[in-house]
Design a protein around this motif. Sequence first.
Motif, PDB file in Angstrom:
ATOM      1  N   GLU A  48       8.772  -3.203  25.952  1.00 17.64           N
ATOM      2  CA  GLU A  48      10.193  -3.494  26.013  1.00 17.64           C
ATOM      3  C   GLU A  48      10.727  -4.057  24.698  1.00 17.64           C
ATOM      4  OE1 GLU A  48      12.567  -5.883  29.329  1.00 17.64           O
ATOM      5  OE2 GLU A  48      11.071  -4.458  29.949  1.00 17.64           O
ATOM      6  N   ARG A 135       4.073  -5.186  30.938  1.00 11.53           N
ATOM      7  CA  ARG A 135       4.672  -5.512  32.242  1.00 11.53           C
ATOM      8  C   ARG A 135       3.627  -5.481  33.327  1.00 11.53           C
ATOM      9  NH1 ARG A 135      10.342  -3.219  33.685  1.00 11.53           N
ATOM     10  NH2 ARG A 135       9.526  -3.987  35.625  1.00 11.53           N
TER      11      ARG A 135
ATOM     12  N   LEU B  14      23.101   1.369  42.026  1.00 10.89           N
ATOM     13  CA  LEU B  14      22.255   1.948  40.991  1.00 10.89           C
ATOM     14  C   LEU B  14      20.811   1.920  41.445  1.00 10.89           C
ATOM     15  CD1 LEU B  14      23.425   0.302  37.679  1.00 10.89           C
ATOM     16  CD2 LEU B  14      23.574   2.684  38.275  1.00 10.89           C
ATOM     17  N   ASN B  15      20.040   2.768  40.832  1.00  9.56           N
ATOM     18  CA  ASN B  15      18.602   2.717  41.003  1.00  9.56           C
ATOM     19  C   ASN B  15      18.083   1.516  40.207  1.00  9.56           C
ATOM     20  OD1 ASN B  15      15.816   3.331  40.460  1.00  9.56           O
ATOM     21  ND2 ASN B  15      16.283   5.353  41.270  1.00  9.56           N
ATOM     22  N   LEU B  16      17.073   0.847  40.735  1.00 10.86           N
ATOM     23  CA  LEU B  16      16.567  -0.338  40.048  1.00 10.86           C
ATOM     24  C   LEU B  16      16.030   0.015  38.666  1.00 10.86           C
ATOM     25  CD1 LEU B  16      16.027  -3.344  40.240  1.00 10.86           C
ATOM     26  CD2 LEU B  16      13.818  -2.827  41.198  1.00 10.86           C
ATOM     27  N   ASP B  17      15.336   1.144  38.578  1.00  6.61           N
ATOM     28  CA  ASP B  17      14.800   1.562  37.284  1.00  6.61           C
ATOM     29  C   ASP B  17      15.916   1.784  36.273  1.00  6.61           C
ATOM     30  OD1 ASP B  17      11.950   1.741  37.740  1.00  6.61           O
ATOM     31  OD2 ASP B  17      12.447   3.309  39.169  1.00  6.61           O
ATOM     32  N   THR B  18      17.019   2.376  36.763  1.00  5.02           N
ATOM     33  CA  THR B  18      18.149   2.617  35.860  1.00  5.02           C
ATOM     34  C   THR B  18      18.723   1.295  35.380  1.00  5.02           C
ATOM     35  OG1 THR B  18      18.656   4.499  37.258  1.00  5.02           O
ATOM     36  CG2 THR B  18      20.274   3.907  35.632  1.00  5.02           C
ATOM     37  N   GLU B  20      17.287  -1.590  35.106  1.00  3.91           N
ATOM     38  CA  GLU B  20      16.388  -2.246  34.149  1.00  3.91           C
ATOM     39  C   GLU B  20      16.467  -1.578  32.785  1.00  3.91           C
ATOM     40  OE1 GLU B  20      12.450  -2.664  35.564  1.00  3.91           O
ATOM     41  OE2 GLU B  20      13.000  -4.178  37.051  1.00  3.91           O
ATOM     42  N   ARG B  21      16.546  -0.256  32.812  1.00  2.00           N
ATOM     43  CA  ARG B  21      16.621   0.432  31.526  1.00  2.00           C
ATOM     44  C   ARG B  21      17.931   0.111  30.831  1.00  2.00           C
ATOM     45  NH1 ARG B  21      18.624   5.241  30.321  1.00  2.00           N
ATOM     46  NH2 ARG B  21      18.699   5.917  32.473  1.00  2.00           N
ATOM     47  N   TRP B  22      19.026   0.087  31.577  1.00  3.25           N
ATOM     48  CA  TRP B  22      20.312  -0.214  30.954  1.00  3.25           C
ATOM     49  C   TRP B  22      20.324  -1.615  30.387  1.00  3.25           C
ATOM     50  CZ3 TRP B  22      24.402   2.360  34.688  1.00  3.25           C
ATOM     51  CH2 TRP B  22      24.371   3.738  34.457  1.00  3.25           C
ATOM     52  N   ILE B  23      19.696  -2.538  31.078  1.00  7.31           N
ATOM     53  CA  ILE B  23      19.646  -3.894  30.533  1.00  7.31           C
ATOM     54  C   ILE B  23      18.862  -3.876  29.228  1.00  7.31           C
ATOM     55  CG2 ILE B  23      18.724  -6.196  30.889  1.00  7.31           C
ATOM     56  CD1 ILE B  23      19.278  -5.866  33.838  1.00  7.31           C
ATOM     57  N   ARG B  24      17.744  -3.170  29.261  1.00  9.49           N
ATOM     58  CA  ARG B  24      16.905  -3.120  28.064  1.00  9.49           C
ATOM     59  C   ARG B  24      17.668  -2.474  26.909  1.00  9.49           C
ATOM     60  NH1 ARG B  24      13.533   0.972  26.930  1.00  9.49           N
ATOM     61  NH2 ARG B  24      13.458   1.686  29.087  1.00  9.49           N
ATOM     62  N   GLN B  25      18.408  -1.431  27.224  1.00 11.26           N
ATOM     63  CA  GLN B  25      19.119  -0.734  26.172  1.00 11.26           C
ATOM     64  C   GLN B  25      20.443  -1.392  25.820  1.00 11.26           C
ATOM     65  OE1 GLN B  25      19.338   3.259  27.784  1.00 11.26           O
ATOM     66  NE2 GLN B  25      17.451   3.819  26.757  1.00 11.26           N
ATOM     67  N   GLY B  26      20.776  -2.426  26.561  1.00  5.62           N
ATOM     68  CA  GLY B  26      22.018  -3.126  26.241  1.00  5.62           C
ATOM     69  C   GLY B  26      23.259  -2.350  26.608  1.00  5.62           C
ATOM     70  N   LYS B  27      23.196  -1.603  27.696  1.00  6.31           N
ATOM     71  CA  LYS B  27      24.356  -0.812  28.063  1.00  6.31           C
ATOM     72  C   LYS B  27      25.158  -1.464  29.173  1.00  6.31           C
ATOM     73  CE  LYS B  27      22.424   3.570  26.704  1.00  6.31           C
ATOM     74  NZ  LYS B  27      21.567   4.653  27.162  1.00  6.31           N
ATOM     75  N   ILE B  28      24.700  -2.596  29.616  1.00  6.77           N
ATOM     76  CA  ILE B  28      25.376  -3.248  30.730  1.00  6.77           C
ATOM     77  C   ILE B  28      25.366  -4.746  30.439  1.00  6.77           C
ATOM     78  CG2 ILE B  28      23.197  -3.331  32.022  1.00  6.77           C
ATOM     79  CD1 ILE B  28      24.750  -2.893  34.560  1.00  6.77           C
ATOM     80  N   LYS B  32      18.341 -10.312  31.235  1.00  5.97           N
ATOM     81  CA  LYS B  32      17.253 -10.389  32.198  1.00  5.97           C
ATOM     82  C   LYS B  32      16.399 -11.607  31.938  1.00  5.97           C
ATOM     83  CE  LYS B  32      13.587  -7.585  32.540  1.00  5.97           C
ATOM     84  NZ  LYS B  32      12.896  -6.307  32.535  1.00  5.97           N
TER      85      LYS B  32
ATOM     86  N   ASN C 149      18.515  -6.666  22.613  1.00  8.86           N
ATOM     87  CA  ASN C 149      18.281  -5.445  23.379  1.00  8.86           C
ATOM     88  C   ASN C 149      18.351  -4.208  22.482  1.00  8.86           C
ATOM     89  OD1 ASN C 149      20.996  -4.749  23.097  1.00  8.86           O
ATOM     90  ND2 ASN C 149      21.549  -5.914  24.906  1.00  8.86           N
ATOM     91  N   ASP C 150      18.089  -3.070  23.072  1.00  2.65           N
ATOM     92  CA  ASP C 150      17.927  -1.855  22.277  1.00  2.65           C
ATOM     93  C   ASP C 150      19.142  -1.540  21.407  1.00  2.65           C
ATOM     94  OD1 ASP C 150      15.614  -1.705  23.622  1.00  2.65           O
ATOM     95  OD2 ASP C 150      15.858   0.342  24.338  1.00  2.65           O
ATOM     96  N   ARG C 151      20.301  -1.668  22.014  1.00  2.82           N
ATOM     97  CA  ARG C 151      21.506  -1.300  21.273  1.00  2.82           C
ATOM     98  C   ARG C 151      21.682  -2.196  20.051  1.00  2.82           C
ATOM     99  NH1 ARG C 151      26.169  -3.362  21.649  1.00  2.82           N
ATOM    100  NH2 ARG C 151      25.586  -4.554  23.478  1.00  2.82           N
ATOM    101  N   GLN C 152      21.466  -3.502  20.273  1.00  4.82           N
ATOM    102  CA  GLN C 152      21.613  -4.431  19.159  1.00  4.82           C
ATOM    103  C   GLN C 152      20.529  -4.180  18.120  1.00  4.82           C
ATOM    104  OE1 GLN C 152      21.192  -7.651  21.817  1.00  4.82           O
ATOM    105  NE2 GLN C 152      23.368  -8.084  21.956  1.00  4.82           N
ATOM    106  N   GLU C 448      14.124   7.515  38.337  1.00  2.00           N
ATOM    107  CA  GLU C 448      15.496   7.105  38.609  1.00  2.00           C
ATOM    108  C   GLU C 448      16.255   8.110  39.456  1.00  2.00           C
ATOM    109  OE1 GLU C 448      17.489   5.873  34.980  1.00  2.00           O
ATOM    110  OE2 GLU C 448      15.527   5.469  34.132  1.00  2.00           O
ATOM    111  N   LYS C 564      23.660  11.082  38.176  1.00  2.00           N
ATOM    112  CA  LYS C 564      23.036  10.169  37.221  1.00  2.00           C
ATOM    113  C   LYS C 564      23.386  10.586  35.797  1.00  2.00           C
ATOM    114  CE  LYS C 564      20.673   8.057  40.356  1.00  2.00           C
ATOM    115  NZ  LYS C 564      20.645   6.662  40.665  1.00  2.00           N
ATOM    116  N   VAL C 571      27.948   5.877  30.171  1.00  2.32           N
ATOM    117  CA  VAL C 571      27.472   4.616  29.628  1.00  2.32           C
ATOM    118  C   VAL C 571      27.077   4.790  28.169  1.00  2.32           C
ATOM    119  CG1 VAL C 571      25.543   3.049  29.786  1.00  2.32           C
ATOM    120  CG2 VAL C 571      26.764   3.667  31.818  1.00  2.32           C
ATOM    121  N   PHE C 577      31.691  -2.920  25.764  1.00  2.41           N
ATOM    122  CA  PHE C 577      31.809  -3.247  27.184  1.00  2.41           C
ATOM    123  C   PHE C 577      33.253  -3.307  27.603  1.00  2.41           C
ATOM    124  CE2 PHE C 577      27.596  -5.505  26.688  1.00  2.41           C
ATOM    125  CZ  PHE C 577      26.925  -4.358  27.031  1.00  2.41           C
TER     126      PHE C 577
END
Lengths: 286, 245, 577
Positions: A48, A135, B14-18, B20-28, B32, C149-152, C448, C564, C571, C577
């Motif tokens: 991550e 993880r 949302l799907n949980l995996d989605t 988590e990924r969005w949080i990781r990618q900073g899209k939301i 976390k 995070n990734d974007r940053q 997903e 999706k 997104v 945001f």
Amino acid sequence: METTIFHVFRNTPLGREILLQSLYFCQQTSSSIAVYIPQHVRFLMYYENDVVQVDLDQSYLTDPETAKEHAIELALSMDVEPRFITPKNFTASTLPDIPVDFDFMCCPRSISDLSTKISLGHIGPKVRRIINSARFPILMPSALFKEWESIIVFFGGSDNSIKALKLGLRLSQITGVPLDMFTYSGGGGTQKNKEHFVEVLREAGLEDIVCGNEDQNAKVREWYFFDGGKFEHNLYRVPHNALAVLGAYGHGVVKDVLFGSTMEMIQTILPNTLLIAGPNYVVPHP
Amino acid sequence: MKRSLENIASQLGLNLDTLERWIRQGKIPVSKKGSMGIYNTSELNRWAEKQRKTSFCSENGSSSQDSDSKEEGKLIDSNSNDDIVGLLLCAALKNGGIFHGVTGNGKHGIIESAVEHIPDYPGKDSKEILLQLMERERLTSTGIGQGVAIPHPRNPIANGFTEPMIVTCFLENEVDFDAIDDLPVFVLFLMLSPTVEIHLNLLSRLSFCLRDRSFMRFIRQHPDKKSFLSRIREMEEKLDNPSGR
Amino acid sequence: MKKFISWRHPGTISIFRMDDRLLLIGMGIIVGLCSGLAALALNHSLIFMLEFLHDFRHYWWAFLLPAAGAMCSSLFLEKIMNEGAGHGVPEVIYSVSRYGGLIRLRSSISRLVSSCLTIGSGGSAGPEAPVVMSGSAIGSNIAQFFFLNDRQRITLVGCGAAGAVASIFNAPLTGIIFTMEIILGEWSMVNIIPIAVASVAGAELSRTLRGNIIAFESSGSFHIGHPDLFACIGLAMFAALASVLFTRTLRRMHKVSRKVSVPFWVRAAIGGCAVGLLGFMVPEVMGEGYHAIHDMIEGVFKGGIGIVALACLAKILATALTLGWGGSGGIFAPSLVIGSFAGLAYHRLLVFLFPSVMWVSEGCFALLGMAGMMSGILQAPLTGIFLILEITGSYEVMLPLIIVSALSTTMTHYFEPSSFYFKELMEKGQLLRPGTDSRVLADISIREVIEKDCICVRPDMLLREFLYTVQRSTRNYFPVEDQESGQFVGMIRFDQIKPYFFNSVMYDTVIVEQIMDANPDTVHYDDELSEVLNKMDTHGHFSLPVVFNGRFVGMVSKATLLDKYRDELNVQTAHSF
């Protein structure tokens, strides 16, 4: 729930013992195994917030012609159907990226140094980084394959040891193997009594499961609780054929280099197979 | 706000995996911490509206469940989920009531007296119902054969009608109902439902029962309310679990 | 609630979670300064190496110097740093598009040292790509340190690259545009501002430490006449040809060197030797070659058309030998040199053919040649234009500059559909620019989109029982599972059983096993969605079962995927945001 363990196969007698250990784990937890037979001496794992380059020691590339054959032979002898991973993406032409969406990973104590360094008290720097970023929990097998018949969780009251306890409970549920707990409540003046730990369990909603109540029996067979003596001496009480589950969490500036003192102590003294949940381990939702 | 990721994911659909990924990618706008997500409610709401047109409503965790159970409550007052879906027919029959020895003059008369038996509900308009029923009869007869008729209005009943009901009327004398097999009718199932969906569901359940020979023999004996309902219940349970699983 | 906000987690401070622009600008300055420093360090050590080795240049064995340099550099990369070789920029692009810009810490230093060894000893390569790599790695690692995070993180990687380019050329605008056009591939406000700030920080640092020098300032100004503008078209063609030739030679050389089965460091040494020998004949090909550019722009380069053309080809060959055989470095500087040689050669040709026309000075053509070459190789016209503007400081050539850049990019595109940096990635299908189809599909994982509400049936079920199941189900697909082992044995599609549906005789005579598709196409968790979609398209499926370890896990269907997909696209293309 289906789980997968990731294993990097080393085509040597040592690698055979380690693979057997993984396979036994699979058999017990009815997981599947994903075996990677390295084609290059290094690979990358993108986590991550970290990318770990694992430089394998040369013995991983021993005799590549027979490697797959050996792995299949071993796996079938344990009634496990192996799945082989071929990397799809390459960061550079000799640098494959290995996916990280597994539920467990089997990692010897040292992966990049020569296998002569594999001994108690030594965990290679790469393995430490993997534990720190992953993880999933890391299965760190004993040097020789040994079947384990119980699970022992090292519980020190921290958040991370709660996670380790949950992991242990889940494993014991899947495998049907009895679960023990081991707690050492600090020597000298910092002693905490058992009540304190029960309180921690209660906050985590685990008290009933651990100690039992009128509706259900305790899921924990025995709670080895020590409030005296030296930690390392008490470790002798850990059954020789137990899988040790523990949480690893480093503190302060050295946290990337050293884990907590308890963890270091255990890995120095205990020759058992260890299952280590790192700081980024996420308890999977059922 | 701090809430478990599963919770946030289900709130956002949302799907949980989605997630988590969005949080990781900073899209939301959520960060976390372990398995918890930390966010600002209004901020996340704004994001949700902009991105997905589903709003993230929450002051407390149970609000979505509240609204769910309200919707279910509209159907039938019942606690467990299984009952609602499973025993719809039974509940509707109970709501409507079972009446014996109903009399009437001809088709029109019999429907008229059946309408009189409809239990009260707020905004009930017997005249309107009768009008609609007769209009439907003009289309084709609702006598479905073997002496059974299921009169019902073409459109769902409006005006505060919330719970489906079937008024069961065993007739004193068999009446000619222009049924498809020309046999006289001995029982009427007057069916009223709030939505088309429930109507169809009820209809299919009822016809399932009526296809059963032994059940037909059973209702020809004009059974009393209790045994009738218990028999229906039995049949309906069988319908929901065909293989007994 | 436990307080966990610490200085290591600035991304979780609530004000930054909502709007992280201030945070990114702050971080951008730090990253820009650090990467600028790295660039300057390389620059200075190159100068030092050059001066140190200058005394040995005239010995007969001087051709061994590049060999030794290339050998050391490849040994350093492979053995000490343990890093797969490559010149870096594609690696940065790859990591940005696939892993949110995660780059190893070792990359921030490895390329600097190895390229310094290669170039300093006389190998023909450029220091820019290594500097970009190292700047990006610095940005990435600073982001990792602060748990961004990734974007940053991607923004900071961009900051690093921009700072490095800005610092080494003293050209802040080029830094911004290079990053946007090549590294990130998207233009968004949230990115531009921190990157601009980092770029300025890098350039400012370079000005403070080195003084505000414009790399190739020409002494006189250029007066462009109408004939010159027409001549530009020809020049663009010339530059495009040179860039196609350059790209092809580089790639060919790579393949040739692969076939020679010697250890990698011997290979690098052979390449170095060859460059050294070439250097005896045409000394301009050695090193990064900025000195030659300077001469050409000043208009003091001696030598007739033949020599210039030869030098141009020799430089192409030397660079290919250096990079293709295992040396370390970039193609930025060499392509500038080749471009200016090409421009010069073209000018000489024009003067020869039309001696009566008043052409603008040859320096101007050298300059335009550079721009044409840059745009052709990188297929990034803006980067070419701004780079030349900033490193020469000649704004009066703007118009021909744009003409040459645009035309050269277009013409090269006919022969080489993707730029030098992207080509490798394109071939592997890894060029995943934000907001594109492949990127969206690469980001979404099968986990997903999987739907798990399928009802499983047993192979020994009667059709009648099965129809009851159909009644209860909301889906048209029914996986068949073996009762004991739970293994997936086949699939039943609803439309497959339609013929039996109204035939009540079949109800109790047909069992599921007889009507199922025993050998359906399946997909696996590890498969990428693009592969899955391919599979669906080739066989005309709308849904495919996901099978893991012999067990059925769920279905992937196009309908859910569209849902999706839209979410993801929304997104991904929303920039704030």
